[in-house]
Design an enzyme around this catalytic site. Structure first.
Site, PDB file in Angstrom:
ATOM      1  CB  SER A   2     -12.218 -31.565 -39.711  1.00  0.00           C
ATOM      2  OG  SER A   2     -12.390 -30.175 -39.831  1.00  0.00           O
ATOM      3  CG  ASP A  44     -13.931 -27.041 -37.421  1.00  0.00           C
ATOM      4  OD1 ASP A  44     -13.238 -26.347 -36.652  1.00  0.00           O
ATOM      5  OD2 ASP A  44     -13.440 -27.664 -38.378  1.00  0.00           O
ATOM      6  CG  ASP A  91     -10.401 -29.873 -36.354  1.00  0.00           C
ATOM      7  OD1 ASP A  91     -11.380 -29.258 -36.781  1.00  0.00           O
ATOM      8  OD2 ASP A  91      -9.379 -30.077 -37.048  1.00  0.00           O
ATOM      9  CG  ASP A 136      -9.465 -26.988 -38.769  1.00  0.00           C
ATOM     10  OD1 ASP A 136     -10.695 -27.017 -38.544  1.00  0.00           O
ATOM     11  OD2 ASP A 136      -8.903 -27.737 -39.584  1.00  0.00           O
TER      12      ASP A 136
END
Length: 591
Positions: free
Chosen positions: A157, A312, A314, A316
């Site tokens: 993440s 961010d 990734d 999400d």
């Protein structure tokens, strides 16, 4: 003896490490320790402090050799445990429906994803493997869309570049919760050494149909589904947007989602547009961190952008910034974005029947303002523990038991989900909806800042704050436990001179009012305490689950007079927030 204590587990691990790179890394460390080089034994002790704990959303840790690091050996043993639990829990479905596997642009992400697929194939479990780095929301969506038995996303993440992770979804397309998290952890503990975990060669697994790429239509289906979340199709779609994926994997799909919603004036930050696991232009790839958005703000000024969006790595989470009247940009908090989206969906979203029951959720450390809005509009609202796995799973529980339609969920750490399309945080659909709201208000001659002011004048001004205290070592952990124990055993009658009207103990799963009425809480047990004050303020105490910290969260509500500048109310709220934080920290004996 201490020398052997450090070297013996390292030598055992080395004997079973299947990766030549981490073998070489560990061999150098062992040889250096034997030669007496300063600090090397401490380094080895840290790398063999115990296995990475499989918990909240799977695994996450620093890349490198050793049982306490993220590496191919750890991935293989983890996958062996996942396969074993899947076969024990839902054997036939695991063998037929398989597991979705995605990965981001971090170092070793592709290798970890392919190792996962090969180990699952050897266990007779097929996988749907992303052919390219992909956003986390695509993996969560794919689990549901493909009817898979589980999902794995290789990502850390927004953590620093040296990290990677292994996030797991169950067959309901949400992150795992008990009993499956503990079941997988137990199975991992029973896994053999990494070089004894069976792995089928990737080419053979593909030939046998045990590894297949994501279906070609998957992204198209996802984009169509999030397009269906739109509330309105009007507004000024000529809005100028600057976007950055912060060296993550969001640029292509976010731009496509925005373009299909009519937003064609989108400029990506060129230095950050392509995936790069080194994250060369940011110290910390988290849009909440100071400096992470500097390049985006600079481009926004050059472009005269109305709106700045950032994901961010990734994809999400979503960060939002807007232009002030003076031309500078101000970044909204996660609470502000959550309130904007929740209010928009509830007040302008299409109803699906006169007797429809709608549902919104937020984590317990997010602003209580969404709950106030929901109550005023007759919408069911609940708070969950921190972590989106609780929001997603609780939403499905309520949907099943009441027939309510889930509309929105959020957490203050920049996480939002709209409807049931993705049962996790989704920075792509959130970006499209924020752009839509900004376009609608721009056509009315207003901005998102104006919208926040209007909401505050209707429901009151809410301001949130947080204080974290780091207490290292065994003594520190004991002090954190003692603080929580004292607060639990002797709940304060007042904080800062304001009466406490109720307190919630998530460990005991009870809410107790000041007159002694005790009500049960439906949430799982957790070491969290919440105090509700007579003036509408709220305080929360909880230890960090990953660091030697105790965290206090504060929320205050301030009425705004009809003819009063909002800044005056904000100043009063800030004073109250500081006073509340000081009073509670003193009460807890810290700070």
């Amino acid at each position: 003896m201490s020398h052997d204590f450090v070297l013996e587990p390292a030598e055992r691990w080395l004997a079973h490490d299947p990766d030549p790179e981490t073998q070489s890394e560990l061999r150098r460390l062992i040889d250096a320790a034997r030669a007496g080089e300063d600090g090397v034994r401490a380094e080895l002790a840290e790398r063999f402090a115990g296995p990475l704990e499989f918990g909240t959303a799977g695994l996450r840790g620093v890349l490198g050799a050793g049982e306490s690091r993220m590496n191919r050996a750890v991935i293989l043993r983890t996958t062996a445990g996942l396969a074993r639990h899947l076969l024990e829990a839902i054997g036939d479905k695991a063998r037929s429906a398989g597991v979705v596997i995605g990965y981001d642009g971090r170092r070793m992400s592709r290798e970890f994803a392919e190792d996962t697929a090969c180990a699952l194939a050897a266990a007779g479990i097929p996988s749907h493997l992303s052919p390219v780095p992909c956003p986390t929301p695509i993996v969560a969506f794919a689990v549901g869309h493909l009817g898979a038995a589980a999902g794995v996303m290789v990502t850390a993440s927004h953590n620093p570049p040296e990290y990677n992770g292994f996030k797991v979804y169950w067959d309901n397309a949400a992150q795992i919760i008990p009993p499956h998290d503990t079941g997988i952890a137990t199975a991992i503990d029973a896994s053999p050494p990494a070089d004894e975990v069976p792995r089928m060669p990737l080419d053979e697994a593909r030939r046998l149909g045990l590894v297949r790429d994501f279906p070609e239509e998957l992204e198209r289906t996802y984009l169509g589904a999030i397009r269906g979340l739109a509330v309105r199709s009007d507004g000024d779609r000529d809005l100028c947007i600057v976007y950055t994926p912060l060296h993550g994997v969001g640029d292509r799909l976010v731009r496509q989602a925005l373009g299909e919603a009519g937003f064609t004036r989108v400029a990506s930050v060129p230095e950050q547009a392509e995936p790069d696991g080194a994250f060369p232009t940011v110290a910390f790839p988290n849009p909440e961190e100071k400096g992470a958005m500097d390049l985006a703000f600079a481009l926004a000024k050059r472009e005269g952008a109305d709106l700045v969006l950032a994901n961010d790595p990734d994809v999400d989470r979503l960060a939002v910034a807007v232009r002030r009247p003076d031309g500078e940009y101000v970044q909204l908090t996660g609470n502000q974005v959550g309130v904007l989206l929740g209010h928009y969906l509830l007040t302008e979203g299409r109803a699906q029947g006169a007797d429809e029951r709608r549902l919104v959720l937020a984590s317990c450390v997010s602003t209580p303002m969404l709950g106030v809005i929901a109550s005023a509009l007759g919408v069911h609202y609940e708070e969950t523990l921190t972590g989106f796995k609780w929001i997603a799973n609780r939403a499905m529980d309520i949907e099943r038991s009441t027939g309510a339609r889930f509309v929105f969920g959020f957490e203050e750490a920049l996480g939002y989900t709209v409807g049931p399309v993705v049962r996790d945080k989704d920075g792509i659909s959130a970006a499209a909806l924020v752009a839509e709201l900004a376009a609608v208000r721009k056509a009315e001659g207003r901005t998102l800042l104006d919208e926040l002011q209007a909401i505050a004048r209707t429901y009151g001004l809410y301001m949130s704050g947080q204080r974290s205290y780091t207490l290292r070592g065994v003594d520190g952990l004991e002090k954190i436990a003692a603080i929580m124990d004292a607060l639990r055993k002797r709940p304060p009658a007042a904080i800062g001179g304001v009466p406490v009207v109720a307190w919630r103990d998530f460990e005991a799963r009870t809410r107790t009012t000041s007159d002694g009425l005790v009500e049960p809480l439906v949430l799982p047990p957790s070491n969290v305490l919440v105090y509700e004050l007579d003036d509408g303020s709220r305080l929360i105490a909880r230890p960090s689950g990953t660091e030697p910290k105790i965290k206090f969260y504060f929320d205050v509500r301030e009425e705004v007079a009809a003819d009063e500048p909002l800044g005056d109310a904000e100043a009063r709220a800030a004073v109250r927030l500081d006073a509340l934080a000081l009073a509670f920290s003193s009460l807890a004996g810290i700070g």
